[in-house]
Design a protein around this motif. Structure first.
Motif, short mmCIF file in Angstrom:
data_model
loop_
_atom_site.label_atom_id
_atom_site.label_comp_id
_atom_site.label_asym_id
_atom_site.label_seq_id
_atom_site.Cartn_x
_atom_site.Cartn_y
_atom_site.Cartn_z
N THR A 1 -3.53 3.36 -9.18
CA THR A 1 -2.27 3.55 -9.87
C THR A 1 -1.23 2.63 -9.25
O THR A 1 -1.45 2.09 -8.16
CB THR A 1 -1.81 5.02 -9.82
N ARG A 2 -0.14 2.46 -9.94
CA ARG A 2 0.95 1.62 -9.45
C ARG A 2 2.20 2.47 -9.38
O ARG A 2 2.58 3.13 -10.36
CB ARG A 2 1.17 0.41 -10.34
N ALA A 3 2.82 2.48 -8.20
CA ALA A 3 4.01 3.29 -7.99
C ALA A 3 4.95 2.57 -7.04
O ALA A 3 4.49 1.93 -6.08
CB ALA A 3 3.63 4.65 -7.41
N TRP A 4 6.22 2.64 -7.35
CA TRP A 4 7.25 2.04 -6.49
C TRP A 4 6.96 0.58 -6.17
O TRP A 4 7.10 0.10 -5.05
CB TRP A 4 7.40 2.86 -5.20
N GLY A 5 6.44 -0.13 -7.18
CA GLY A 5 6.24 -1.57 -7.05
C GLY A 5 4.99 -2.01 -6.32
O GLY A 5 4.83 -3.20 -6.02
N ARG A 6 4.09 -1.10 -6.03
CA ARG A 6 2.85 -1.49 -5.37
C ARG A 6 1.67 -0.71 -5.93
O ARG A 6 1.83 0.35 -6.51
CB ARG A 6 2.95 -1.28 -3.85
N ASP A 7 0.48 -1.31 -5.72
CA ASP A 7 -0.75 -0.69 -6.16
C ASP A 7 -1.31 0.22 -5.07
O ASP A 7 -1.25 -0.11 -3.88
CB ASP A 7 -1.80 -1.76 -6.49
#
Length: 115
Positions: free
Chosen positions: A97-103
């Motif tokens: 998943t991708r969250a807060w600009g990172r994978d």
């Protein structure tokens, strides 16, 4: 802290079925798009399937009609049901998943298709 933990891999014969799972924590799971990737030895990691928070799925051409991605937004689980497995499906399968600009990635689960 985002944590993704895959399980359910194993050895299966060609033509068989297997379901792999991913347990997610550290995110409001229902709000995040999720994906399954796989990586075979000496090959690049490739996208297998994606699913939005609302349940819209997309698949790589190589797995269409054979694999089904799904999610349980109550138990924060991601699934990949794999049918009609082929030797070329042998790989380590990762949820992402991708969250807060990172994978974010799990550690993966090995799927081996062999007779």
């Amino acid at each position: 802290q985002v944590r993704l933990v895959e399980s359910g891999g194993g050895l299966v014969q060609p033509g068989g079925s297997l379901r792999v799972s991913c347990a997610a924590s550290g995110i409001n799971f229902k709000l995040f798009d999720m994906a399954w990737y796989r990586q075979a030895p000496e090959k690049e990691r490739e996208l297998v399937a994606t699913i939005t928070g609302g349940g819209t799925a997309n698949y790589a051409d190589s797995v269409k009609e054979r694999f089904t991605i799904s999610r349980d937004n109550v138990w924060n689980r991601l699934y990949l049901q794999m049918n009609s497995l082929k030797p070329e499906d042998t790989a380590r399968y990762y949820c992402q998943t991708r969250a807060w600009g990172r994978d974010f990635w799990g550690q993966g689960t090995q799927v081996t298709v062999s007779s």
